[in-house]
Design an enzyme around this catalytic site. Sequence first.
Site, PDB file in Angstrom:
ATOM      1  N   HIS A  69       0.840  -1.204   0.000  1.00  0.00           N
ATOM      2  CA  HIS A  69       0.000   0.000   0.000  1.00  0.00           C
ATOM      3  C   HIS A  69       0.867   1.242   0.000  1.00  0.00           C
ATOM      4  O   HIS A  69       2.056   1.186   0.310  1.00  0.00           O
ATOM      5  CB  HIS A  69      -0.882   0.005   1.254  1.00  0.00           C
ATOM      6  N   THR A  71       0.618   4.707   1.937  1.00  0.00           N
ATOM      7  CA  THR A  71      -0.095   5.434   2.997  1.00  0.00           C
ATOM      8  C   THR A  71      -0.331   6.882   2.583  1.00  0.00           C
ATOM      9  O   THR A  71       0.593   7.537   2.096  1.00  0.00           O
ATOM     10  CB  THR A  71       0.737   5.431   4.299  1.00  0.00           C
ATOM     11  N   HIS A 150       5.220   6.488  -1.048  1.00  0.00           N
ATOM     12  CA  HIS A 150       6.038   5.285  -1.262  1.00  0.00           C
ATOM     13  C   HIS A 150       5.236   4.037  -0.949  1.00  0.00           C
ATOM     14  O   HIS A 150       4.176   4.110  -0.298  1.00  0.00           O
ATOM     15  CB  HIS A 150       7.253   5.325  -0.329  1.00  0.00           C
ATOM     16  N   THR A 152       6.204   0.529   1.002  1.00  0.00           N
ATOM     17  CA  THR A 152       7.225  -0.229   1.730  1.00  0.00           C
ATOM     18  C   THR A 152       7.242  -1.652   1.201  1.00  0.00           C
ATOM     19  O   THR A 152       6.204  -2.328   1.186  1.00  0.00           O
ATOM     20  CB  THR A 152       6.927  -0.237   3.241  1.00  0.00           C
TER      21      THR A 152
HETATM   22  O1  ACK Z   1       5.007   1.558   5.105  1.00  0.00           O
HETATM   23  P1  ACK Z   1       4.128   2.579   5.628  1.00  0.00           P
HETATM   24  O2  ACK Z   1       3.802   3.774   4.855  1.00  0.00           O
HETATM   25  O3  ACK Z   1       4.629   3.036   7.088  1.00  0.00           O
HETATM   26  O4  ACK Z   1       2.787   1.903   6.107  1.00  0.00           O
HETATM   27  C1  ACK Z   1       2.738   1.704   7.488  1.00  0.00           C
HETATM   28  C2  ACK Z   1       1.376   2.053   8.017  1.00  0.00           C
HETATM   29  O5  ACK Z   1       1.451   3.402   8.449  1.00  0.00           O
HETATM   30  C3  ACK Z   1       0.925   1.168   9.180  1.00  0.00           C
HETATM   31  O6  ACK Z   1       1.891   1.172  10.169  1.00  0.00           O
HETATM   32  C4  ACK Z   1       2.745   3.912   8.270  1.00  0.00           C
HETATM   33  N1  ACK Z   1       3.100   4.706   9.440  1.00  0.00           N
HETATM   34  C5  ACK Z   1       3.311   4.270  10.707  1.00  0.00           C
HETATM   35  N2  ACK Z   1       3.547   5.315  11.521  1.00  0.00           N
HETATM   36  C6  ACK Z   1       3.494   6.436  10.768  1.00  0.00           C
HETATM   37  C7  ACK Z   1       3.640   7.824  11.027  1.00  0.00           C
HETATM   38  N3  ACK Z   1       3.902   8.284  12.251  1.00  0.00           N
HETATM   39  N4  ACK Z   1       3.523   8.676   9.991  1.00  0.00           N
HETATM   40  C8  ACK Z   1       3.264   8.233   8.758  1.00  0.00           C
HETATM   41  N5  ACK Z   1       3.092   6.943   8.437  1.00  0.00           N
HETATM   42  C9  ACK Z   1       3.209   6.050   9.437  1.00  0.00           C
HETATM   43  C10 ACK Z   1       3.653   2.740   8.072  1.00  0.00           C
END
Ligand code: ACK
Length: 219
Positions: A69, A71, A150, A152
Site C-alpha cells: 500500500h 499510505t 512510497h 514499503t
Molecule cells: O510503510 P508505511 O507507509 O509506514 O505503512 C505503514 C502504516 O502506516 C501502518 O503502520 C505507516 N506509518 C506508521 N507510523 C506512521 C507515522 N507516524 N507517519 C506516517 N506513516 C506512518 C507505516
Amino acid sequence: VPLEETSLPLFFGWFLLPGIQDKVRCTSMDFLKTLDTLEAFKKHLPDFTVEAEKEVDLEQYFQANGALHCTTKFCDYGKAEGAKEYADKPIVKELYGSAFELSLSALFVTPRTVGARVSLSEDQLTLWPADAEKEAVPAAATLPAGSRAHITLGCAEGVEPQQTGFDLLEILALQQEGQEGELVEEMELGSLAYYGKGRWLLSLREPVSAQACFSSLYG
Ligand code: ACK
C-alpha cells in the site's frame, strides 16, 4: 476508549490490487537479487552493514510485511494529529473506495528499508495531507508535496515501516541539494545511483503502473 476514537482507522491509503502486488514483489526481488551481486554494491558493503560480513543476501535481509500500500494519512485510530480532520475531508469521503493507477517511478534500498517511490498525479495529490513531508524530516520541508509517497517493500529486522518514507525523503533531499548520486550502472530495469551511507536508487526506465483502491486499514 470512546467509540469516536475507535471509528478512525490505523491509516488511509491506496491498496494495490492482488495481481499487481505479485508483480511489484517480483520486480523488487529481481532488483535485490541483482543488486547484491554487483561489484559496486560489494565495494560499498561496509556503508550498508556494520557487521563484518563479506556478503549480504538482500532477499533474506529484508522482511516483507502485509499488503502492499501507499499510505496517505496515518491516523493511529484517531490519536495522530490531524486524523479526524483528514477523515472528515469531503474529497476523502468522495474518493473512498475508488480505483486509481499509481505510478511507481523508482526503487530504493537503504540499510533499513526497501521501497518503491510513488509519483502522484494531481488528482492523487488531492488526497495527500499538506504536512506529510514537513512532519517527517526537517530537510524535507521544502520538497514538493507527495515526495514522501512510497510503498514499503521490506524492512530490516527491528525497523518500523514508517522508516521507508524517511529514507526516500533523505535521498530526495540530497537530489534537491544538487547531489545526483554516483551513477553506478545501467540495469535492465533502469539506472542505478549511489547516494552514500548505503543508499541506492534505481530510477525505473518504464514506470510500473499499479492499480490500487483508496481505502483504509483498521488492522
Ligand atoms: O510503510 P508505511 O507507509 O509506514 O505503512 C505503514 C502504516 O502506516 C501502518 O503502520 C505507516 N506509518 C506508521 N507510523 C506512521 C507515522 N507516524 N507517519 C506516517 N506513516 C506512518 C507505516
